[in-house]
Design an enzyme around this catalytic site. Structure first.
Site, PDB file in Angstrom:
ATOM      1  N   GLY A 267     -11.437   9.684   0.182  1.00 50.82           N
ATOM      2  CA  GLY A 267     -10.771   8.465  -0.241  1.00 50.82           C
ATOM      3  C   GLY A 267      -9.818   7.953   0.807  1.00 50.82           C
ATOM      4  N   PRO A 268      -9.416   6.686   0.685  1.00 51.05           N
ATOM      5  CA  PRO A 268      -8.499   6.093   1.668  1.00 51.05           C
ATOM      6  C   PRO A 268      -7.137   6.785   1.652  1.00 51.05           C
ATOM      7  CG  PRO A 268      -8.860   4.600  -0.185  1.00 51.05           C
ATOM      8  CD  PRO A 268      -9.799   5.730  -0.356  1.00 51.05           C
ATOM      9  N   PRO A 269      -6.365   6.647   2.711  1.00 50.63           N
ATOM     10  CA  PRO A 269      -5.060   7.300   2.784  1.00 50.63           C
ATOM     11  C   PRO A 269      -4.134   6.813   1.663  1.00 50.63           C
ATOM     12  CG  PRO A 269      -5.655   6.312   4.901  1.00 50.63           C
ATOM     13  CD  PRO A 269      -6.662   5.851   3.909  1.00 50.63           C
ATOM     14  N   GLY A 270      -3.258   7.696   1.254  1.00 50.51           N
ATOM     15  CA  GLY A 270      -2.233   7.302   0.283  1.00 50.51           C
ATOM     16  C   GLY A 270      -2.726   7.248  -1.150  1.00 50.51           C
ATOM     17  N   THR A 271      -3.873   7.870  -1.434  1.00 51.16           N
ATOM     18  CA  THR A 271      -4.364   7.829  -2.802  1.00 51.16           C
ATOM     19  C   THR A 271      -4.097   9.140  -3.535  1.00 51.16           C
ATOM     20  OG1 THR A 271      -6.510   8.311  -1.828  1.00 51.16           O
ATOM     21  CG2 THR A 271      -6.147   6.077  -2.569  1.00 51.16           C
TER      22      THR A 271
ATOM     23  N   THR B 269      -3.701  15.013  -1.462  1.00 47.43           N
ATOM     24  CA  THR B 269      -2.915  16.231  -1.347  1.00 47.43           C
ATOM     25  C   THR B 269      -2.331  16.624  -2.702  1.00 47.43           C
ATOM     26  OG1 THR B 269      -2.322  15.492   0.856  1.00 47.43           O
ATOM     27  CG2 THR B 269      -1.081  17.334  -0.032  1.00 47.43           C
TER      28      THR B 269
ATOM     29  N   GLU C 290       3.817 -23.006   6.776  1.00 51.23           N
ATOM     30  CA  GLU C 290       3.671 -22.286   5.510  1.00 51.23           C
ATOM     31  C   GLU C 290       3.280 -23.210   4.367  1.00 51.23           C
ATOM     32  OE1 GLU C 290       3.428 -19.187   5.450  1.00 51.23           O
ATOM     33  OE2 GLU C 290       4.193 -18.825   7.468  1.00 51.23           O
TER      34      GLU C 290
HETATM   35 ZN    ZN Z   1       0.053 -18.750   8.881  1.00 49.50          ZN
END
Ligand code: ZN
Length: 615
Positions: A200-204, A207, A426
């Protein structure tokens, strides 16, 4: 949970270092022992002095001659070299009646001691010293650096501490049974699996899951990271693996957890050669395979859990039956999972009455367990900073923004012109986003610089969980990315460097449409990109294309360009059509720096479509 330390090791280290220092001092004394320094004289001068009858006495050593002059108060000897092989030397000395003798032999025992005994002792002591450095030492060679977690009642992690990965938990429950009651399985003749891969992806929380398995089964937990096997010294990885398994077997039943197993288990054919590291990794990998094949024959239950986010990069040998033949997917949590995770972490902080964890979960798609833990902590920190008794929903809202966009940096000052450009840029994003499908609701426009990259930002939040997007939505998103640049073009007539990140994203999306999703009208539903070369379940990293003809490559490029051009055109049209509104909102944002929520929704309601009923 407590980390066991080995006191014997640290004492050994002390003795070792004392011996090492002692040996060093001895060596220094030997090397720099003050010796009488004699004035050196050229050989020719010496011969001249002999022939003049000035020399009283000569002592011939190997390679050098020490002599005394006859002058009365001249007691200082001189030194000259006899590198020049002079066969007539002795005749000359005899002719001039010079007393001569060979040098007296040095104490032979002392010489032998200095030359043959002390240096090896120093070497051996130094070697011993480095070998015996404990697992904590950065120079440890063969000892594995595995941390041993022995179950302590106070801080035990169990499955109830983990949420959002229900499928993984179900599969791991089986492992817990193997560890708790191995006999039930072995007596019937079943073979207990040795290895399990958490993918799985990191931080899931991979461990955390492994620790929870140990916690549920009440067995020791050895943890080491794959990169630790192959660091620092060449040729130590294999020894570390051996040591780790030896330690583990003594504590069986137990769990070995290897994080980042791809660091050692990278496919041997993947062509990822960097000098030196490859052989080392292969040896380490082979040792790991040997160990895994070796144990389990008896009644020792050692289960190896390994974590990776790149299962496709692993060597096929690792995945064969009897090794890591089971894979458990630990994915990023969905909406329900996120809410459950938030519930767990929120228990650790004092929550205000207005906090709605469901709403927070809705606003955090893509967050993993670690991100959510971080989010709750950020919110608590904010509440404390604002001297509140409990954590309020406002704190969570701000924490989400912080985690997403980096910390607010009010100290960073923009010039007035820069501020103006950022404002129009923005608002350009926001107006296009308000009109185009698939962009999510615009929640906030800010021209307060955040973190490292963004000078300003437009925060869009998806209104619902989305797994599939259609073509119109992707095109809308590309147009939204280009909205900022389009606004700069319309208002200022030129473009700044601020839009480079937007262009990158827009182009990536367009390329994915053509090469990955088969949304191309010219090329048809073919995948021109190889999946699985990049990171697991992520769109990061540019995938290498399938081998295509030059013609196809050109067609891909043309179509990508066409998509981006068209989106750019659409963005320009929207902004030109809503030129007054662009002006109005930009002026407001320049004044207030931030517009969000209801006020922003109202303003964006006014956006009109240049294509009338097309959308
Ligand atoms: Zn932009």
């Amino acid at each position: 949970m407590s980390i066991k330390k080995n006191p014997k090791n640290s004492r050994k280290t002390k003795i070792g270092s004392t011996l090492l220092i002692l040996a060093g001092v001895l060596l220094a004394v030997y090397l720099f022992m003050p010796r009488r320094k004699l004035p050196r004289v050229p050989y020719s001068v010496f011969i001249q002095q002999v022939q003049n009858g000035q020399v009283l006495e000569v002592q011939i050593n190997r390679g050098q001659i020490v002599y005394l002059l006859k002058e009365e108060n001249q007691q200082e000897p001189f030194l000259t070299t006899t590198r020049i092989n002079d066969p007539k030397l002795l005749t000359r000395l005899e002719d001039n009646k010079v007393r001569f003798q060979a040098a007296p032999p040095k104490n032979p025992w002392f010489a032998i001691l200095l030359n043959w005994v002390i240096p090896p002792i120093i070497l051996v002591v130094a070697f011993q010293f480095f070998m015996n450095r404990g697992p904590q030492g950065s120079l440890s060679i063969s000892k594995s650096k595995a941390k041993v977690y022995v179950e302590g009642e106070s801080e035990k992690i169990t499955f109830t501490d983990i949420a959002g990965v229900e499928e993984a938990k179900t599969e791991l429950t089986e492992i817990v049974d193997f560890l708790k009651t191995p006999k039930r399985f072995t007596e019937i003749g079943a073979r207990i699996p040795k290895g399990l891969l958490l993918v799985g992806p990191p931080g899931t929380g991979k461990t955390l899951l492994a620790k929870a398995v140990a916690g549920e089964a009440r067995v020791p937990f050895f943890s080491i990271s794959g990169s630790e096997f192959v660091e620092l010294f060449v040729g130590t990885g294999a020894a570390r693996v051996r040591d780790l398994f030896e330690q583990a077997k003594k504590k069986a039943p137990c769990i070995i957890f290897i994080d980042e197993i791809d660091a050692i288990g990278k496919s041997r054919t993947s062509g990822n050669f960097y000098s030196g590291g490859n052989d080392e990794r292969e040896q380490t990998l082979n040792q790991l395979l040997t160990e895994m094949d070796g144990f389990g024959a008896g009644d020792l239950t050692v289960i190896v859990l390994a974590a990776t986010n790149r299962p496709e990069a692993l060597d096929a040998a690792l995945l064969r039956p009897g090794r890591f033949d089971r894979q458990v997917l630990v994915d990023r949590p969905d909406l329900v999972g996120r809410e459950a995770i938030l519930n767990i972490y929120a228990k650790k902080v004092r929550l205000g009455e207005d906090v709605d964890l469901h709403k927070i979960a809705v606003r955090t798609p893509g967050f993993g367990g670690a991100d959510l833990a971080n989010l709750v902590n950020e919110a608590a920190l904010l509440a404390a900073r604002n001297k509140r008794e409990t954590v309020a929903q406002v704190d969570f809202s701000e924490a989400i923004e912080r985690v997403v966009a980096g910390l607010e940096k009010r100290s960073r000052v923009l010039s007035d012109r820069e501020k103006k450009i950022v404002a129009y840029h923005e608002v350009g994003h926001a107006l296009v986003a308000a009109l185009m499908p698939g962009s999510g609701k615009v929640e906030k426009i800010s021209i307060v610089p955040r973190g490292m990259a963004a000078l300003g930002y437009t925060l869009q939040l998806p209104t619902e969980e989305k797994f599939l997007r259609d073509e119109a939505e992707i095109r809308g998103q590309i147009a939204t990315f280009l909205g900022g640049r389009a606004a700069e073009e319309i208002v200022f007539g030129n473009i700044t460097t601020g839009a480079s990140g937007d262009l990158q994203k827009a182009t990536d999306f367009a390329e994915q449409m053509v090469t990955t999703y088969g949304m191309s009208k010219v090329l048809g539903p073919l995948a021109y990109e190889r999946r699985g070369q990049g990171g697991f379940l992520s769109n990061e990293g540019v995938n290498p294309r399938r081998l295509v003809s030059e013609k196809t490559a050109e067609a891909i490029d043309n179509e990508v360009k066409e998509i981006v051009d068209k989106a750019h055109q659409q963005a320009l049209e929207v902004l030109n059509y809503n030129r007054d509104l662009l002006e109005k909102i930009s002026q407001q944002i320049l004044e207030k720096e931030v517009i969000e929520g209801e006020k922003l929704y109202e303003l964006l309601e006014e956006v009109r479509s240049p294509w009338e009923k097309n959308f």
